[in-house]
Design a protein around this motif. Structure first.
Motif, PDB file in Angstrom:
ATOM      1  N   VAL A  54      65.263  67.732  -8.170  1.00  0.00           N
ATOM      2  CA  VAL A  54      64.730  66.416  -7.823  1.00  0.00           C
ATOM      3  C   VAL A  54      64.663  65.511  -9.054  1.00  0.00           C
ATOM      4  N   LEU A  55      64.342  66.091 -10.213  1.00  0.00           N
ATOM      5  CA  LEU A  55      64.228  65.320 -11.448  1.00  0.00           C
ATOM      6  C   LEU A  55      65.568  65.114 -12.148  1.00  0.00           C
ATOM      7  N   ALA A  56      66.646  65.616 -11.562  1.00  0.00           N
ATOM      8  CA  ALA A  56      67.958  65.583 -12.214  1.00  0.00           C
ATOM      9  C   ALA A  56      68.329  64.210 -12.772  1.00  0.00           C
ATOM     10  N   PRO A  57      68.085  63.100 -12.050  1.00  0.00           N
ATOM     11  CA  PRO A  57      68.449  61.795 -12.629  1.00  0.00           C
ATOM     12  C   PRO A  57      67.733  61.490 -13.942  1.00  0.00           C
ATOM     13  N   GLU A  58      66.533  62.070 -14.130  1.00  0.00           N
ATOM     14  CA  GLU A  58      65.782  61.853 -15.362  1.00  0.00           C
ATOM     15  C   GLU A  58      66.126  62.881 -16.441  1.00  0.00           C
ATOM     16  N   LEU A  59      66.926  63.877 -16.083  1.00  0.00           N
ATOM     17  CA  LEU A  59      67.194  64.983 -17.007  1.00  0.00           C
ATOM     18  C   LEU A  59      68.661  65.021 -17.427  1.00  0.00           C
ATOM     19  N   ARG A  60      69.228  63.863 -17.616  1.00  0.00           N
ATOM     20  CA  ARG A  60      70.620  63.785 -18.071  1.00  0.00           C
ATOM     21  C   ARG A  60      70.661  63.526 -19.570  1.00  0.00           C
ATOM     22  N   ASP A  61      71.685  64.038 -20.202  1.00  0.00           N
ATOM     23  CA  ASP A  61      71.919  63.778 -21.630  1.00  0.00           C
ATOM     24  C   ASP A  61      70.698  64.169 -22.463  1.00  0.00           C
ATOM     25  N   LEU A  62      70.260  65.413 -22.287  1.00  0.00           N
ATOM     26  CA  LEU A  62      69.070  65.896 -22.983  1.00  0.00           C
ATOM     27  C   LEU A  62      69.418  66.406 -24.379  1.00  0.00           C
ATOM     28  N   ASP A  63      68.577  66.046 -25.337  1.00  0.00           N
ATOM     29  CA  ASP A  63      68.768  66.559 -26.697  1.00  0.00           C
ATOM     30  C   ASP A  63      68.108  67.924 -26.871  1.00  0.00           C
ATOM     31  N   LEU A  64      66.831  68.035 -26.517  1.00  0.00           N
ATOM     32  CA  LEU A  64      66.106  69.279 -26.758  1.00  0.00           C
ATOM     33  C   LEU A  64      65.245  69.630 -25.546  1.00  0.00           C
ATOM     34  N   VAL A  65      65.407  70.851 -25.068  1.00  0.00           N
ATOM     35  CA  VAL A  65      64.580  71.403 -23.994  1.00  0.00           C
ATOM     36  C   VAL A  65      63.808  72.581 -24.577  1.00  0.00           C
ATOM     37  N   VAL A  66      62.502  72.593 -24.378  1.00  0.00           N
ATOM     38  CA  VAL A  66      61.633  73.633 -24.926  1.00  0.00           C
ATOM     39  C   VAL A  66      60.889  74.321 -23.790  1.00  0.00           C
ATOM     40  N   GLU A  67      60.861  75.642 -23.831  1.00  0.00           N
ATOM     41  CA  GLU A  67      60.068  76.395 -22.879  1.00  0.00           C
ATOM     42  C   GLU A  67      59.063  77.248 -23.637  1.00  0.00           C
ATOM     43  N   ILE A  68      57.818  77.158 -23.225  1.00  0.00           N
ATOM     44  CA  ILE A  68      56.747  77.946 -23.823  1.00  0.00           C
ATOM     45  C   ILE A  68      56.539  79.197 -22.978  1.00  0.00           C
ATOM     46  N   ALA A  69      56.522  80.361 -23.621  1.00  0.00           N
ATOM     47  CA  ALA A  69      56.353  81.643 -22.918  1.00  0.00           C
ATOM     48  C   ALA A  69      57.378  81.782 -21.791  1.00  0.00           C
ATOM     49  N   PRO A  70      58.651  81.855 -22.131  1.00  0.00           N
ATOM     50  CA  PRO A  70      59.713  81.868 -21.099  1.00  0.00           C
ATOM     51  C   PRO A  70      59.725  83.179 -20.316  1.00  0.00           C
ATOM     52  N   SER A  71      60.379  83.120 -19.182  1.00  0.00           N
ATOM     53  CA  SER A  71      60.595  84.320 -18.375  1.00  0.00           C
ATOM     54  C   SER A  71      62.092  84.533 -18.193  1.00  0.00           C
ATOM     55  N   ARG A  72      62.449  85.741 -17.829  1.00  0.00           N
ATOM     56  CA  ARG A  72      63.864  86.050 -17.601  1.00  0.00           C
ATOM     57  C   ARG A  72      64.454  85.192 -16.494  1.00  0.00           C
ATOM     58  N   GLN A  73      63.644  84.861 -15.485  1.00  0.00           N
ATOM     59  CA  GLN A  73      64.147  84.116 -14.342  1.00  0.00           C
ATOM     60  C   GLN A  73      64.231  82.617 -14.620  1.00  0.00           C
ATOM     61  N   SER A  74      63.401  82.113 -15.517  1.00  0.00           N
ATOM     62  CA  SER A  74      63.408  80.665 -15.768  1.00  0.00           C
ATOM     63  C   SER A  74      64.495  80.239 -16.753  1.00  0.00           C
ATOM     64  N   LYS A  75      64.893  81.128 -17.645  1.00  0.00           N
ATOM     65  CA  LYS A  75      65.896  80.761 -18.647  1.00  0.00           C
ATOM     66  C   LYS A  75      67.191  80.240 -18.040  1.00  0.00           C
ATOM     67  N   PRO A  76      67.773  80.929 -17.036  1.00  0.00           N
ATOM     68  CA  PRO A  76      69.025  80.403 -16.456  1.00  0.00           C
ATOM     69  C   PRO A  76      68.848  79.032 -15.804  1.00  0.00           C
ATOM     70  N   LEU A  77      67.661  78.756 -15.256  1.00  0.00           N
ATOM     71  CA  LEU A  77      67.422  77.461 -14.619  1.00  0.00           C
ATOM     72  C   LEU A  77      67.485  76.331 -15.637  1.00  0.00           C
ATOM     73  N   LEU A  78      66.924  76.561 -16.826  1.00  0.00           N
ATOM     74  CA  LEU A  78      66.944  75.532 -17.856  1.00  0.00           C
ATOM     75  C   LEU A  78      68.291  75.453 -18.556  1.00  0.00           C
ATOM     76  N   ASP A  79      69.010  76.571 -18.606  1.00  0.00           N
ATOM     77  CA  ASP A  79      70.354  76.548 -19.195  1.00  0.00           C
ATOM     78  C   ASP A  79      71.295  75.641 -18.408  1.00  0.00           C
ATOM     79  N   ARG A  80      71.053  75.506 -17.093  1.00  0.00           N
ATOM     80  CA  ARG A  80      71.910  74.668 -16.260  1.00  0.00           C
ATOM     81  C   ARG A  80      71.840  73.194 -16.652  1.00  0.00           C
ATOM     82  N   LEU A  81      70.802  72.804 -17.373  1.00  0.00           N
ATOM     83  CA  LEU A  81      70.636  71.398 -17.722  1.00  0.00           C
ATOM     84  C   LEU A  81      71.599  70.950 -18.812  1.00  0.00           C
ATOM     85  N   ASP A  82      72.239  71.915 -19.476  1.00  0.00           N
ATOM     86  CA  ASP A  82      73.235  71.606 -20.519  1.00  0.00           C
ATOM     87  C   ASP A  82      72.671  70.720 -21.628  1.00  0.00           C
TER      88      ASP A  82
END
Length: 304
Positions: A54-82
């Motif tokens: 849903v937030l995809a239009p706001e999540l284009r051309d990202l410089d830095l994405v940070v996850e605090i206390a990541p999980s194995r399942q969440s990492k691939p979801l954030l990797d998709r943001l390129d």
């Protein structure tokens, strides 16, 4: 699907992007239909995937994405943001696989450098959560978004006691390493730290029917925060929401009709197979009787 049980209602895992016909497994606390049997995602991971969409239009051309206390399942979801750079951080109290060890109250990041920060179920562990919230506000870029999730009780203020013993914390806050259980003032705490926020729940974002289809928790709350101090009214179920509710309701209604038709056709096919097998059995019996009569006649002829 191999191993599928026709008696288990199908669902869709937004985390691994697959139709699932097997029973979802119980969660860590025993709650039913929590764990995807394919990827191991929990409800919060599946909701995160939908929220990022849903937030995809706001999540284009990202410089830095940070996850605090990541999980194995969440990492691939954030990797998709390129994003140009992905960074995972944790304080190091467990064996999480992270890029660097750091406290949320002292992030090793430049001011205004983070375009997306994901922090799920961390703030309730931190004695000085105000310092942690101010750090999140400090590192967010002007366009930055923070996705936050904490355990919350609606209708009461936050209850906290960082000095409590582990046994008392378990009794009062649900885990021995929690120092509080948040209440209605969580939004005000974010505002005081310089974070404007909006509460989002699965029913408000995708509708009740989709909550069941995606195996989500209806009462889960995620705060979408950015720089500022205003607190938006919560996104309510049955409202205009993201615009997805009506679409999902229509699609899932059509899917229910299609599945009902498929079930009827399967029942019809089962009846036809049973009829075919019965006819084959009758033909086999008739053939056996004819062969027996023929053999009897041949024996009579031989005796003559």
């Amino acid at each position: 699907m191999t191993g599928a049980d026709k008696h288990v209602p199908k669902g869709y895992c937004a985390a691994c992007g697959a139709m699932v016909s097997r029973q979802f497994r119980p969660g860590p606390d025993g709650r039913p239909d929590a764990v995807c049997p394919r990827c191991g995602s929990l409800e919060r991971h599946r909701f995160l995937s939908l929220l990022l969409g849903v937030l995809a239009p706001e999540l284009r051309d990202l410089d830095l994405v940070v996850e605090i206390a990541p999980s194995r399942q969440s990492k691939p979801l954030l990797d998709r943001l390129d994003a140009r750079q992905r960074l995972s951080l944790d304080a190091g109290y467990d064996s999480r696989d992270v890029d660097a060890l750091a406290s949320l109250t002292e992030l090793p990041l430049r001011d205004g450098s983070v375009d997306l920060l994901v922090c799920y179920h961390v703030l309730e562990h931190i004695p000085d959560d105000g310092a942690a919230m101010r750090e999140i506000a400090r590192v967010l870029s002007p366009r930055g978004i923070a996705l936050l999730e904490v355990p919350i009780k609606v209708g009461v203020p936050t209850e906290e006691d960082p000095s409590a013993t582990p046994e008392e914390r378990l009794r009062r806050f649900g885990q021995s390493d929690h120092v509080r259980w948040y209440g209605d003032d969580f939004d005000a705490r974010l505002s005081a730290a310089g974070l404007a926020s909006l509460r989002v729940t699965p029913p408000a974002l995708v509708g009740e029917a989709a909550v069941k289809w995606f195996r989500l928790m209806a009462h889960e709350v995620v705060w979408v925060a950015h720089l500022g101090r205003e607190t938006a009214a919560p996104m309510l179920a049955g409202g205009t929401g993201s615009g997805l509710t009506a679409a999902f309701d229509a699609v899932l209604a059509d899917l229910d009709k299609a599945q009902a038709r498929l079930a009827r056709e399967r029942e019809r096919a089962t009846r036809l197979v049973a009829q075919r097998d019965a006819l084959r059995g009758r033909l086999a019996d008739e053939k056996a009787r004819r062969e027996a009569r023929l053999l009897t006649r041949l024996r009579r002829v031989v005796r003559l």
